[in-house]
Design an enzyme around this catalytic site. Structure first.
Site, PDB file in Angstrom:
ATOM      1  N   GLU A   1      -4.624   8.471   7.109  1.00 23.64           N
ATOM      2  CA  GLU A   1      -5.678   7.352   6.503  1.00 23.64           C
ATOM      3  C   GLU A   1      -5.973   6.578   7.578  1.00 23.64           C
ATOM      4  O   GLU A   1      -7.158   6.261   7.580  1.00 23.64           O
ATOM      5  CB  GLU A   1      -5.172   6.759   5.297  1.00 23.64           C
TER       6      GLU A   1
ATOM      7  N   GLU B   1       2.281   1.603  -3.239  1.00 21.20           N
ATOM      8  CA  GLU B   1       1.071   2.264  -4.351  1.00 21.20           C
ATOM      9  C   GLU B   1       0.879   3.787  -4.236  1.00 21.20           C
ATOM     10  O   GLU B   1       0.738   4.456  -5.112  1.00 21.20           O
ATOM     11  CB  GLU B   1      -0.193   1.461  -3.962  1.00 21.20           C
ATOM     12  N   HIS B   2       0.920   4.303  -2.962  1.00 11.50           N
ATOM     13  CA  HIS B   2       1.069   5.674  -2.669  1.00 11.50           C
ATOM     14  C   HIS B   2       2.310   6.281  -3.265  1.00 11.50           C
ATOM     15  O   HIS B   2       2.383   7.361  -4.005  1.00 11.50           O
ATOM     16  CB  HIS B   2       0.989   5.981  -1.227  1.00 11.50           C
TER      17      HIS B   2
ATOM     18  N   HIS C   1       0.659  -1.205  -0.210  1.00 15.19           N
ATOM     19  CA  HIS C   1       0.063   0.060   0.116  1.00 15.19           C
ATOM     20  C   HIS C   1       0.863   1.261   0.272  1.00 15.19           C
ATOM     21  O   HIS C   1       0.490   2.113  -0.664  1.00 15.19           O
ATOM     22  CB  HIS C   1      -0.718   0.112   1.012  1.00 15.19           C
TER      23      HIS C   1
END
Length: 452
Positions: free
Chosen positions: A158, A81-82, A78
């Protein structure tokens, strides 16, 4: 909340306006327009030509997600991905943002337990520019230390957002309890502790290992040419040629927890009732999907009618299923007033029990079949859906499954097939329950969850 609208009208339009023969002709042409090439370095390229559209979707699907991470690197897929949006050797983070906006398309990125994906939907004339942008981001990320520090803060925010969203927070608590001591139980975004360790060296090393050609599927659908995508891949990509080391995926052993967590400031109590379910490659997946929709897939479903329409006990209620490569989860979700929690639990268990003992009627099964077929046929209009379907079928099954085969398998499901799946997985000792909120003295014993 309408989780799934009733798509029967869409199916009737297809049948009435085009006719059965025309649908089959369209499907045959679609199958002819699907092409697959595996390059010498292991990269898989799939395309589907869609005549008559002016758009295209290009996607890179990496066959790794959070379940493939060691625990001390939980969340790094993740994080990558960012972070690929934060600059490459030839593009700054602002350059990437401006260029993607200039293309005018829909840019999406996601991380799941088993896949990390990046897709862009654009006008057909922009395919070369969009491909170059995606390829540069994924093959040549800079992973600048200052940018990574900033992104750590973003992802921690987040996490806070998840904790402030009861449905998502309960889902994470439940997963950890349902898959103890297994990566499937860990949060996809990682933890504050792990994310803070993702510096340039750690992130670049994991990226080099995972973002290798044999671990990537490129899928594209729309007004595109297969050979053009091959040429773009050969010219644009600079992934490491190293083969990804084989890692052993431990098969998870689902637990059956009863998890009650108080959070008195919430107006509602949020509820999950779950059971193990079929994996993504199981022949039973068609019956399992129909069973899920019968239970809680739309406004005519059993849970929607019993809980919301007949008694007004919840605004949000339904059922869903997640299929992994070696297991699955069936779950019922509801948000309700604390004083109604007992009723919602009992009604949900009663519907599971009823389907185990009495099965489903042919009429009920036909309705969800029509919904499922309509959803598939209407999805054929979307380049994004078709590209995503190509990629996921390749990753899960190693091949493209013709649409007529899928439709035939749906049509072949019988009431007995539905009941067999229900009896296999809806067993009292396998049922899990989790609740979050003002529990209002709520208690539950295993005997209350009797379904079999």
């Amino acid at each position: 909340m309408l989780k799934n609208s009733d798509n029967r009208d869409g199916l009737l339009i297809w049948r009435t306006f085009f006719g059965r023969v025309t649908i089959n002709d369209c499907i045959n042409r679609m199958n002819e327009n699907i092409k697959k090439t595996r390059l010498e370095n292991g990269l898989t390229i799939l395309t589907e030509k869609m005549p008559g559209v002016r758009s295209a979707t290009i996607g890179f699907w990496v066959k790794s997600g959070s379940r493939h991470e060691p625990e001390h690197l939980n969340g790094i897929c993740h994080f990558i991905e960012h972070s690929v949006f934060k600059g490459t050797a030839k593009r700054s983070a602002l350059d990437i943002a401006v260029e993607s906006d200039k293309l005018g398309g829909n840019f999406d990125a996601f991380t799941s337990h088993e896949i990390t994906g990046f897709t862009m939907k654009i006008v057909d004339k922009c395919v070369p520019q969009a491909f170059d942008l995606l390829a540069d981001m994924l093959a040549n990320p800079r992973f600048d230390e200052k940018e990574l520090k900033r992104e750590q803060k973003v992802i921690i925010e987040e996490m806070k957002m998840v904790e402030d969203t009861p449905e998502e927070y309960l889902g994470e608590l439940f997963n950890r309890a349902f898959f103890p001591a297994h990566p499937l139980g860990l949060p996809i975004e990682g933890t504050r502790g792990t994310v803070k360790t993702f510096n340039h060296e750690t992130t670049a090393a994991f990226h080099a290992e995972v973002f290798s050609p044999e671990n990537i599927v490129i899928a594209s659908a729309g007004n595109i040419e297969h050979n053009e995508i091959i040429d773009l891949a050969q010219k644009s990509l600079g992934f490491s040629k190293n083969r990804r080391p084989k890692t052993e995926d431990l098969k998870p052993i689902p637990a059956s927890p009863i998890l009650l967590k108080k959070k008195r400031e919430l107006e509602q109590t949020h509820l999950i009732i779950a059971a193990p379910f079929v994996p993504s490659n199981s022949p039973q997946r068609y019956a399992a999907n129909l069973l899920t929709n019968i239970m809680g897939g739309g406004t005519s479903s059993r849970l929607w009618q019993a809980v919301r329409e007949e008694r007004g006990l919840a605004y949000s209620v339904g059922a869903s299923a997640i299929a992994f490569q070696d297991c699955g989860i069936f779950s019922i979700y509801a948000g309700t007033s604390p004083k109604h929690l007992d009723q919602v639990v009992d009604l949900s268990i009663a519907e599971m029990r009823r389907i185990v003992r009495d099965g489903v009627s042919p009429k009920e099964l036909e309705l969800v079949k029509e919904q499922g077929v309509a959803s598939i046929l209407l999805g054929l209009e979307s380049t994004s859906v078709r590209a995503g379907t190509l990629a996921r079928q390749e990753i899960v099954h190693g091949k493209t499954i013709p649409i007529e085969e899928t439709l035939a398998n749906i049509e072949a499901v019988t009431p007995d097939d539905i009941q067999i799946v229900a009896r296999e997985f809806f067993q009292t000792e396998l049922i899990a329950l989790a609740a979050l909120g003002n529990l209002n003295g709520f208690k539950v014993e295993r005997s209350r969850l009797e379904v079999s």
